[in-house]
Design an enzyme around this catalytic site. Structure first.
Site, PDB file in Angstrom:
ATOM      1  N   ASP A   1       0.828  -1.206   0.000  1.00 15.47           N
ATOM      2  CA  ASP A   1       0.000   0.000   0.000  1.00 15.47           C
ATOM      3  C   ASP A   1       0.857   1.248   0.000  1.00 15.47           C
ATOM      4  OD1 ASP A   1      -2.833   0.272   0.017  1.00 15.47           O
ATOM      5  OD2 ASP A   1      -2.844  -1.218   1.632  1.00 15.47           O
TER       6      ASP A   1
ATOM      7  N   LYS B   1      -7.400  12.258  11.090  1.00 14.22           N
ATOM      8  CA  LYS B   1      -7.043  11.459   9.918  1.00 14.22           C
ATOM      9  C   LYS B   1      -7.743  11.910   8.635  1.00 14.22           C
ATOM     10  CE  LYS B   1      -6.830   6.910   7.938  1.00 14.22           C
ATOM     11  NZ  LYS B   1      -7.038   5.483   8.022  1.00 14.22           N
TER      12      LYS B   1
ATOM     13  N   ASP C   1      -3.201   3.274  -5.741  1.00 17.88           N
ATOM     14  CA  ASP C   1      -1.883   3.384  -5.120  1.00 17.88           C
ATOM     15  C   ASP C   1      -1.505   2.124  -4.346  1.00 17.88           C
ATOM     16  OD1 ASP C   1      -3.657   3.659  -3.123  1.00 17.88           O
ATOM     17  OD2 ASP C   1      -2.888   5.536  -2.332  1.00 17.88           O
TER      18      ASP C   1
END
Lengths: 402, 910
Positions: B616, B685, B842
């Site tokens: 990741d 976040k 990604d």
């Protein structure tokens, strides 16, 4: 100095004398009068003018600016005593002789209109949502003998649909009416309460839709009878409210439903600039309008029709009526027959013939009364008893109440 | 029209005097059928010795990022485990499926026993369908007849030719297909119209490919092409695109393989779709008493049209009558019909060689996905020199050439739960029969009170949600089940920013946890010395635990809980079910099973694994900004700088914000004191993540408010103030850590604003040479139809750009385009290293054996990408494009990039 001029045309000379006496600090004397005196005055719904000083516009503006807190949405206030007097006269206009209902003033802010109304002998309940304005209003309340009642709450957040506890300033209408001391009356009875307010611009259409649903369902404020609304709305909204059949743009479902539901009276028009906003820069924040005039705020009186719930229309099936009108006018130029047919109803043509509505009639051509007749006919024709239509009706209620 | 009757010499004369050479006829014109041979024959009647021009020399891409890639002689192209013969057979299967346009497969629910009611309902539905078929056919023919009689062209009868392209039966089949897939909650008119219109268009394109004999030519080339991929094929020194182009040139087809542009305007597709929808609504009827014989027998329409009101706008919906939904649900049919393009390909995709050619054999696929009627990106691609597109085409071919197979044990477990009662916690949608039932209320619904109505609404809403989730899962699982014994491929294309996507819409590796868990690489590779460790680390990553620990610690943790892992693998539904409490339970289960098999094999290093291991990206957007701005601190926190422990940018920002808060609290700032103990990674976040994609303070505050609301102890009266304060501090924190990020964002936004205000759209070219244009336009036009007017994005070239969107979307789009460039570079270099590579934006996948190589390539390519003068090049491009006519010193200064100081390109570790 505490005493102000008595509002012109507000009272007879007796009351003017009393006001002066009060101003001169004779209040204990009034309290000392036998109670039956006050009761007698109250019985006719008319109070003696307390002769309050009404602050000038500049002072009111300062109060508004001081009360401003970040995060409070745009609000508009009456700051100018002149405008306050005009509004006060409009509100008392056309009142029948005899006992007057209490007047609920929504979001009074600096209290210019409140004082003007009190001076005119009106019994006022002030419902204020911004706690910064409360101390002033409360001290006014305490200086009077029950003519003014101040409640913390927001009229435009009445009966929120969210489940769970209601957090102030949002509130429930039954609590509000209980605090006001107003009991429910039958629909056909006289107006139990008058309400005055300036509809917040940002949610204007939404607020009006919510009121409309409440009206047809006899819920919220309309649970207590035919509550009379006296509200400032933007001119463009007023134009829609009072549009005539045939105009594909302004004549909307909203129009039909208000015209069926209420008697609509224009009391007064006032340029936007006469009001004070709580914006930091003092801007007017006039909402844009592309194709309707919008130079004023319009004071409109909406009195629910006494005969609204006769001939088949009931609070229990009114949501279907609203749904039907909205569906018809979603495409104002479409033919009514096509609309009826697109709902899987098969004898639309026959129905229209019976109502003597021309076969080629477009949705925008029908008068509000015609829609009512159409609905009644549909009710009787067993078409709406098919349960599946109800789901969509429910759906539409949810969408508007969000 | 015969060529022989044309005044040929005059034509050729005219061409010459206009400056054209006869050769150009064969180099630049598109020919269909045998036009080319005819033209050649004609020319030879004039010049008997005329020779065709030699095919153009293949050009090579000159991008500095790919110099090695294209100049090095190709190491052999990776071979598939199939013979030429086998691939040829698979191609035939794929071709047959596409020729049929649709494919009908058994759903995974087919294994349930059939009830007598279902048999009865199916029979009823069968009779009704044949009646509907006849009445739709009749309505279609009648409307065509009416149109043909009209003399003047109106909006109405301009459709006439488009209703004559296919046999009537095919239009009827398309309409019936739409009818059978309509959900009981209905669907918006616009969606249905677009679907109907596109289906007609797709069939028309298939027809054209057949008639123009393009298909024959493709078949011929493909036959040779598979030699490149087959294990017994000879050639190996080519890329798929290069080899295809070579074969085309050798066969002398030249440009004739490309069809002349025949795409239809969006308006036309919608208009055609609306017309078909109107026919459908008119024609399809059902006797009202079909389920209740006591009612009078009257025909009523099956579909009705109503409006749904959403704040200020209204949406037209087509809903099926409950009678119809009832019959369909009783029949519980287990056959599903899909467009052939919804099924993964059964043979390797046709390689992309141009913006209109590639992917499926017949199905029309665009290199760049269509955005609401915008055509500008298509024009841009066509104008772009073909050689500039080579890297992008090659990367897409590489992604599409990855062969897949199904992880059957996992699929079987999923299907068993799906056919039982589903499991919401494990993301297996339960059947509608499990939906909550509204409390039985007395009387008709009109007499219910508010809370009863409210409850009923909630139940209905829940049921509608469940239905759509269930159907989505049903489609995915059924397709997976259909290809369970096959090897299959996902052809890829991209969106306007260059982000790549697999073409089949339902079942692909971009899907949720469930779909990802049932996919395996068809190719197997031994684990090698470190493969098993990578599998274990991958498993821990899937659990969502140990986010802040080093890889070694994650591995140690995996070894500690080995017993749980093996228990999950051996007794997934009856054991201790450790796997069920992880972030991605199904992928975790699949991974447990793989680890169990590998660790129990006599030599784990030799164990052949088909399992994809994921790597990741950690907050890629910020990584790109940090690299663009050469930010040191920022670079460390997004793992661009070497560091012993993987850094977590969210924790870092939370820490920074906490420091600000402490300072303020000491100075007596009330809200800072209130917030004591409430600032955590979780709170910041979302905002940190979305800052890169241009979240504003306003949006950021809303996010914060939501997070704070989730904390029960947080005093509600401070929500507004606290979220306002926090978002300010998060922005400050990011500014402190990524000092240049905001500057770059501001510069991008400001440039886009100027460009959009001058009435133009923002364009740029990625470092790989892909031209990009933002497809945001303002103009919408109204499509007037009998049933309803539709607001449709119009596609003409003089549309006005939507200034606000052009401006706000530029920074995130630009970063997305860099991200996709990095992915493509990694894909191409992985190909050179001979490893399997696919990406989910990604997140990069490869075999356990090759994870280390992939990571290294990924890092190298990140450095290489950011060693380019990306911002400088962008600035130059914009000055050239938008300020060409003004004197250089008048060019707005803000089109020059911000000054960047500090770091060299950081090293990086992903």
């Amino acid at each position: 100095m505490l005493a102000g001029r008595a509002p012109p045309g507000a009272a007879d000379c007796c009351r003017r004398f009393l006001a002066a006496a009060l101003a001169a600090g004779l209040r204990p004397l009034l309290c000392g009068l036998p109670p039956c005196w006050a009761t007698a005055r109250r019985a006719v719904g008319q109070w003696p003018s307390p002769g309050l000083r009404v602050p000038e516009a500049a002072e009111a503006e300062r109060l508004v600016q001081q009360a401003q807190r970040t995060g409070v949405s745009l609000r508009r206030f009456i700051a100018c005593p002149q405008l306050a007097r005009t509004v006060q006269r409009c509100l008392q206009d056309g009142a029948r002789p005899g006992p007057q209902p209490v007047l609920l003033e929504c979001a009074p802010g600096p209290g210019i209109l409140t004082r003007t109304l009190l001076n005119a002998g009106v019994r006022v309940v002030a419902l204020e949502s911004n706690s910064a304005f409360l101390p002033n209003l409360q001290s006014l309340e305490n200086s009077l003998d029950g003519q003014l009642k101040v409640i913390y709450g927001d009229f435009f957040r009445l009966d929120p649909l969210v489940t769970g506890t209601v957090k102030p300033p949002a509130m429930c209408s039954d609590k509000l009416f209980e605090t006001m001391g107003v009991a429910a009356v039958p629909w056909r009875a006289d107006v139990p309460v008058k309400i005055f307010g300036i509809i917040p611009q940002k949610k204007e259409r939404n607020t009006l839709w919510r009121l409309l649903f409440a009206l047809y369902e006899c819920s919220s404020i309309y649970r207590y009878g035919r509550v009379e609304l006296n509200i400032f709305i933007s001119e463009k909204e007023y134009k829609v409210l009072t549009a005539m059949p045939g105009d594909a743009r302004t004549y909307q479902a909203f129009t039909v439903l208000w015209q069926v539901g209420c008697e609509i009276q224009l009391l007064h028009m006032e340029p936007w600039s006469s009001f004070v906003t709580n914006l930091k820069n003092g801007g007017l924040a006039v909402p844009k309008s592309t194709w309707l005039p919008n130079d004023h705020l319009c004071l409109v009186r909406l009195t629910p029709q006494q005969n609204l719930f006769t001939r088949g229309l009931k609070p229990t099936n009114a949501a279907t009526f609203i749904f039907m009108v909205k569906q018809c006018l979603a495409k104002p130029k479409s033919k009514l027959t096509d609309r009826l047919n697109s709902w899987s109803l098969d004898n639309g043509g026959k129905l229209l013939r019976e109502l003597e509505i021309p076969k080629k009639a477009e949705a925008r051509n029908l008068y509000p009364e015609d829609y009512r007749r159409l609905f009644e006919a549909l009710q009787n024709s067993s078409m709406f008893t098919e349960t599946w239509f109800h789901d969509d009706v429910l759906e539409s209620i949810r969408n508007i109440n969000l | 029209l015969s060529l022989s009757c044309l005044p040929l010499p005059r034509c050729v004369q005219q061409m010459k005097s206009d400056g054209f050479h006869v050769d150009e006829l064969f180099q630049k014109c598109l020919f269909e059928e045998d036009e080319k041979d005819e033209v050649l024959r004609a020319i030879r009647t004039l010049h008997p010795n005329y020779q065709l021009p030699p095919p153009p020399k293949p050009e090579t891409c000159k991008s500095s990022l790919l110099q090695d890639f294209y100049s090095e002689k190709m190491v052999s192209y990776p071979k598939l485990d199939f013979s030429v013969q086998e691939l040829q057979e698979r191609f035939q299967q794929q071709l047959e499926m596409e020729l049929d346009n649709t494919i009908t497969i058994e759903s995974v629910e087919a294994t349930r026993p059939l009830t007598p009611e279902a048999i009865k309902a199916r029979k009823l539905l069968g009779t009704l369908r044949s009646r509907w078929h006849d009445s739709i056919l009749q309505a279609l023919q009648k409307s065509k007849h009416n149109m043909s009689k009209l003399k003047t062209a109106s909006g109405y009868n301009t459709l006439y030719p488009y209703l004559c392209l296919l046999p009537d039966e095919e239009y009827v089949a398309i309409m019936l297909q739409i009818l059978s897939t309509l959900s009981p909650q209905g669907e918006s008119l616009a969606v249905l119209a677009r679907e109907l219109g596109s289906k007609v268009y797709n069939r028309y394109v298939t027809q054209r490919k057949l008639r123009s004999r393009q298909l024959e030519k493709v078949q011929e080339v493909y036959k040779d092409y598979i030699h490149l991929l087959a294990k017994d094929g000879q050639p190996d020194e080519y890329l798929p695109r290069e080899y295809w182009e070579k074969l085309v040139a050798e066969a002398g087809f030249g440009p004739s393989l490309n069809l002349k542009d025949c795409s239809w305007p969006y308006m036309l597709i919608m208009r055609l779709g609306m017309h078909m929808l109107e026919l459908l609504v008119q024609a399809v009827k059902v006797p009202r008493n079909i389920l209740n014989p006591r009612l009078e027998p009257k025909l009523i329409p099956v579909l009705y049209h109503i409006y749904s009101f959403r704040s200020s706008w209204q949406v037209g919906l087509i809903k099926p009558h409950p009678i119809f939904s009832q019959i369909v649900s009783d029949a519980a049919e287990t056959l599903l019909t899909f467009n052939s393009s919804a099924i993964p390909m059964l043979c390797p995709p046709v390689p992309w060689t141009s913006p209109h050619f590639g992917a499926f054999v017949l199905n029309d696929t665009k290199l760049m996905r269509f955005v609401d009627g915008a055509v500008q990106h298509q024009l841009l691609l066509e104008q772009c020199p073909p050689v500039n597109l080579h890297p992008v085409l090659d990367a897409l071919n590489q992604l599409g050439n990855c062969a897949w197979k199904i992880n059957q044990p996992v699929l079987d477990i999923i299907i068993s739960i799906f056919n039982d009662k589903g499991n919401e916690k494990l993301d297996i949608p339960p059947p509608i029969s499990e939906a909550p039932r509204p409390p039985a209320a007395s009387g008709s619904s009109s007499t219910w009170n508010k809370s009863q109505k409210h409850e009923l609404l909630l139940c209905k809403k829940k049921a509608a949600e469940m239905h759509s989730l269930r159907m989505d899962a049903l489609y995915k699982l059924s397709i997976a089940n259909y290809v369970r014994d096959k090897v299959f491929w996902f052809p890829h294309n991209m969106d306007f920013r260059g982000r790549t996507y697999p073409c089949p819409p339902y079942f692909n590796h971009l899907g949720n946890d469930v779909t990802r868990a049932i996919l395996l690489f068809a190719e197997g590779r031994p684990l090698g010395p470190k493969g098993l460790d990578w599998l274990k680390i991958h498993l821990i990553n899937l659990t969502g635990l140990k986010k802040k620990n080093a890889l070694q610690e994650r591995l140690e943790y995996a070894n500690e809980i080995m017993e749980e892992i093996l228990d999950s693998a051996d007794r997934p539904l009856t054991g201790r079910k450790w796997w069920m409490n992880t972030d991605e339970p199904w992928q975790a289960l699949a991974c447990c099973m793989e680890i169990a098999k590998a660790s129990r094999s006599p030599d784990p290093a030799a164990y052949v694994s088909h399992f994809p291991v994921h790597q990741d990206g950690s907050c890629n957007g910020l990584q790109h900004y940090a690299a663009l701005g050469r930010d040191l601190i920022g670079a460390i926190s997004v793992n661009l700088m070497p560091c012993s422990v993987p850094q977590d940018v969210y924790s870092a920002v939370a820490q920074q914000v906490e420091e600000f808060r402490k300072k303020d609290a000491e100075q007596g700032v009330k809200i800072a004191q209130v917030l004591q103990g409430f600032i955590s990674r979780k709170v910041v976040k979302q905002t940190v993540m979305t800052v890169v994609y241009g979240v504003t303070r306003y949006g950021g505050r809303l996010q914060m408010e939501k997070r704070l609301k989730e904390i029960d102890e947080f005093p509600e009266e401070y929500l507004w103030e606290a979220s306002h304060y926090l978002v300010k501090q998060v922005f400050n924190g990011i500014k402190e850590m990524f000092s240049a990020t905001r500057d770059i964002q501001n510069w991008l936004t400001e440039s886009a604003k100027l460009i959009a205000q001058s009435g133009r759209t923002v364009e740029w070219v990625t470092p790989l040479g892909l031209p990009i244009v933002q497809p945001y336009y303002r103009s919408k036009s109204t499509l007037n139809c009998g049933m309803q007017n539709l607001s449709v994005k119009n596609s003409n070239s003089n549309q006005k750009p939507d200034t606000v969107k052009q401006k706000n979307a530029f920074p995130p789009n630009f970063i997305h385009s860099l991200d996709s460039t990095h992915m493509m570079l990694t894909a191409l270099h992985c190909l050179r290293q001979g490893l399997t590579f696919v990406s989910v934006h990604d997140c990069y996948w490869t075999h356990a054996l090759t994870v280390d190589v992939m990571n290294q390539v990924c890092r190298e390519q990140f450095v290489a990408l950011h060693s380019e003068k990306i911002l400088q090049d962008l600035s130059e491009f914009m000055l050239e494009k938008y300020c060409r006519y003004s004197h250089p010193c008048h060019a707005p200064s803000c089109l020059h990039p911000p000054l960047l100081l500090g770091l060299d390109v950081p090293q990086c570790s992903v």
